[in-house]
Design a protein around this motif. Structure first.
Motif, mmCIF file in Angstrom:
data_model
loop_
_atom_site.group_PDB
_atom_site.id
_atom_site.type_symbol
_atom_site.label_atom_id
_atom_site.label_comp_id
_atom_site.label_asym_id
_atom_site.label_seq_id
_atom_site.Cartn_x
_atom_site.Cartn_y
_atom_site.Cartn_z
ATOM 1 N N GLU A 208 -11.290 3.606 20.043
ATOM 2 C CA GLU A 208 -10.365 4.541 19.398
ATOM 3 C C GLU A 208 -9.886 4.002 18.056
ATOM 4 O OE1 GLU A 208 -8.415 6.706 23.323
ATOM 5 O OE2 GLU A 208 -7.600 4.793 22.625
ATOM 6 N N GLN A 209 -9.691 2.700 17.963
ATOM 7 C CA GLN A 209 -9.312 2.123 16.678
ATOM 8 C C GLN A 209 -10.430 2.293 15.655
ATOM 9 O OE1 GLN A 209 -8.063 -1.911 17.417
ATOM 10 N NE2 GLN A 209 -6.060 -1.297 18.194
ATOM 11 N N ARG A 210 -11.658 2.124 16.085
ATOM 12 C CA ARG A 210 -12.776 2.293 15.153
ATOM 13 C C ARG A 210 -12.910 3.741 14.686
ATOM 14 N NH1 ARG A 210 -15.266 -1.515 18.719
ATOM 15 N NH2 ARG A 210 -16.252 0.174 19.907
ATOM 16 N N GLU A 211 -12.537 4.687 15.526
ATOM 17 C CA GLU A 211 -12.591 6.097 15.131
ATOM 18 C C GLU A 211 -11.656 6.388 13.962
ATOM 19 O OE1 GLU A 211 -11.680 8.401 18.548
ATOM 20 O OE2 GLU A 211 -13.546 7.888 19.606
ATOM 21 N N ASN A 212 -10.530 5.645 13.895
ATOM 22 C CA ASN A 212 -9.617 5.731 12.749
ATOM 23 C C ASN A 212 -9.027 7.134 12.574
ATOM 24 O OD1 ASN A 212 -8.445 4.237 10.472
ATOM 25 N ND2 ASN A 212 -9.549 5.690 9.182
ATOM 26 N N SER A 213 -8.823 7.846 13.673
ATOM 27 C CA SER A 213 -8.259 9.189 13.573
ATOM 28 C C SER A 213 -6.739 9.195 13.678
ATOM 29 C CB SER A 213 -8.847 10.095 14.651
ATOM 30 O OG SER A 213 -8.522 9.612 15.947
ATOM 31 N N GLU B 28 -6.391 10.535 5.500
ATOM 32 C CA GLU B 28 -7.205 9.780 4.546
ATOM 33 C C GLU B 28 -6.841 8.309 4.656
ATOM 34 O OE1 GLU B 28 -7.141 11.098 0.476
ATOM 35 O OE2 GLU B 28 -6.970 13.209 1.049
ATOM 36 N N GLY B 29 -7.809 7.443 4.385
ATOM 37 C CA GLY B 29 -7.559 6.009 4.394
ATOM 38 C C GLY B 29 -7.969 5.355 5.695
ATOM 39 N N PHE C 277 0.854 -1.194 0.000
ATOM 40 C CA PHE C 277 0.000 0.000 0.000
ATOM 41 C C PHE C 277 0.887 1.241 0.000
ATOM 42 C CE2 PHE C 277 0.646 -1.283 4.386
ATOM 43 C CZ PHE C 277 0.950 -0.099 5.054
ATOM 44 N N GLU C 278 0.284 2.356 -0.416
ATOM 45 C CA GLU C 278 1.003 3.622 -0.473
ATOM 46 C C GLU C 278 0.735 4.447 0.782
ATOM 47 O OE1 GLU C 278 -0.289 5.589 -4.001
ATOM 48 O OE2 GLU C 278 1.129 4.500 -5.302
ATOM 49 N N VAL C 279 1.761 5.178 1.209
ATOM 50 C CA VAL C 279 1.628 6.141 2.300
ATOM 51 C C VAL C 279 2.087 7.493 1.775
ATOM 52 C CG1 VAL C 279 2.430 6.849 4.576
ATOM 53 C CG2 VAL C 279 1.925 4.438 4.134
ATOM 54 N N VAL C 280 1.219 8.486 1.923
ATOM 55 C CA VAL C 280 1.523 9.838 1.479
ATOM 56 C C VAL C 280 1.842 10.699 2.694
ATOM 57 C CG1 VAL C 280 0.689 11.865 0.233
ATOM 58 C CG2 VAL C 280 -0.041 9.566 -0.476
ATOM 59 N N LEU C 281 2.983 11.388 2.672
ATOM 60 C CA LEU C 281 3.351 12.334 3.709
ATOM 61 C C LEU C 281 2.721 13.673 3.356
ATOM 62 C CD1 LEU C 281 5.489 10.016 3.797
ATOM 63 C CD2 LEU C 281 7.091 11.698 4.715
ATOM 64 N N GLY D 203 -6.770 -0.611 2.944
ATOM 65 C CA GLY D 203 -6.970 -0.383 1.518
ATOM 66 C C GLY D 203 -5.651 -0.260 0.779
ATOM 67 N N GLU D 204 -5.625 0.672 -0.170
ATOM 68 C CA GLU D 204 -4.447 0.839 -1.021
ATOM 69 C C GLU D 204 -3.629 2.091 -0.698
ATOM 70 O OE1 GLU D 204 -3.719 -1.587 -3.022
ATOM 71 O OE2 GLU D 204 -5.579 -2.635 -2.488
ATOM 72 N N ARG D 205 -4.185 2.985 0.169
ATOM 73 C CA ARG D 205 -3.516 4.286 0.339
ATOM 74 C C ARG D 205 -3.867 4.905 1.677
ATOM 75 N NH1 ARG D 205 -4.954 9.693 -1.368
ATOM 76 N NH2 ARG D 205 -3.150 10.889 -2.094
#
Length: 307
Positions: free
Chosen positions: A284-289, A270-271, A222-226, A300-302
């Motif tokens: 907190e994991q479900r919040e995905n912040s 994002e992601g 997967f890609e990680v964008v800084l 996902g992919e990104r």
């Protein structure tokens, strides 16, 4: 920070009292908070604050000597004395005390340290609680004298005299509204996790768990964008987000690389993360912040991270 006192509090355990060298007040903290202690090497170790939250003139931490550790505890036991100065970061809190109708505390060995200020807080608030405190022997169990202030609420189980605590009896029929707070060796936490629903249990590890229940068979690239630079890195199976973003020039606090210290917590812009840490609660994991980028991955992919 200046070390104002070094005190033996159990067999193999010392307490360090830390003060501002200029006599100033220290930042406020809440039960469950810890300090990052930066040692030569550089070594960075996390130690729970175990003093009084109301006393802003000093911090107290306790350090177990680990003969087979990575050198942090040896340094503090053998090289640090009253009058020396230590570099610290924090306080930071990954083990917050949440509202509950009843608190069941479970501590093993040095795991008593974050529990002590929690007990003081709930006692001061007039809330109901009980503590099960286990250890190898009475001589190895720190702060037993302070726990004498709570008769009838503390059960002490030294293994050499009484064997292992009966967790089935303790946790088999919890009262509604109970929260279980546990800290100690990985084996104890694994045993408590096996007996508690994830919505009930809060725990803090001092080292990576002895059992790994993460299924990595389906890991994918997967890609990680800084976000600050727009730079993109590709994370392959078997690689960590932390290692890849460090290679890309990101400045990220980190230490354990096992998902237990919380140093590398990073905001997700994002992601969706595939959370594999032992810091965030299930909610907190479900919040995905945010995510612990040393161990967690992407569903996902990104991912776009606040780096």
């Amino acid at each position: 920070m200046r070390v104002s006192a070094v005190t033996a509090v159990a067999d193999g355990v010392i307490a360090l009292t830390l003060v501002d060298p200029d006599g100033g007040l220290l930042p406020e903290w809440q039960p469950g908070a810890h300090l990052d202690v930066v040692l030569p090497g550089p070594l960075v170790r996390q130690y729970s604050l175990c003093g009084a939250t109301s006393d802003r003139t000093r911090y107290r931490i306790a350090v177990l000597f680990e003969r087979d550790g990575r050198g942090g505890s040896r340094y503090l036991h053998e090289r640090v004395h009253a009058g020396d100065e230590l570099r610290i970061r924090g306080p930071r809190n990954n083990f917050r005390l949440e509202e509950a109708e009843f608190y069941q505390f479970v501590a093993g060995g040095i795991g008593i340290t974050p529990i002590l200020p929690m007990i003081a807080e709930v006692q001061r608030a007039g809330l109901s609680w009980a503590l099960l405190y286990g250890g190898r022997s009475l001589d190895s169990m720190a702060f037993l004298d302070e726990l004498e202030a709570y008769p009838g609420q503390v059960t002490v189980v030294p293994q050499d005299r009484l064997g292992l605590p009966d967790l089935d009896a303790l946790l088999g029929d919890l009262k509604p509204g109970t929260k279980v707070y546990c800290c100690g060796p990985g084996g104890l936490i694994d045993a408590v996790r096996a007996r508690c629903d994830e919505e009930v249990l809060r725990y803090e590890l001092f080292r990576a768990p002895e059992t790994d229940d993460v299924d990595s068979a389906g890991d994918h690239p997967f890609e990680v964008v800084l976000a600050s630079t727009g730079k993109t890195v590709l994370v392959q199976p078997g690689e960590s987000v932390l290692a890849k973003v460090l290679d890309a020039g990101a400045d990220v606090l980190h230490d354990c690389r096992d998902g237990i210290c919380g140093s590398c917590e990073t905001a997700i812009l994002e992601g969706e993360a595939d959370h594999r840490d032992h810091v965030l609660t299930a909610a907190e994991q479900r919040e995905n912040s945010c995510m612990m980028i040393c161990v967690s991955r992407c569903r996902g992919e990104r991912l776009v991270l606040d780096l």
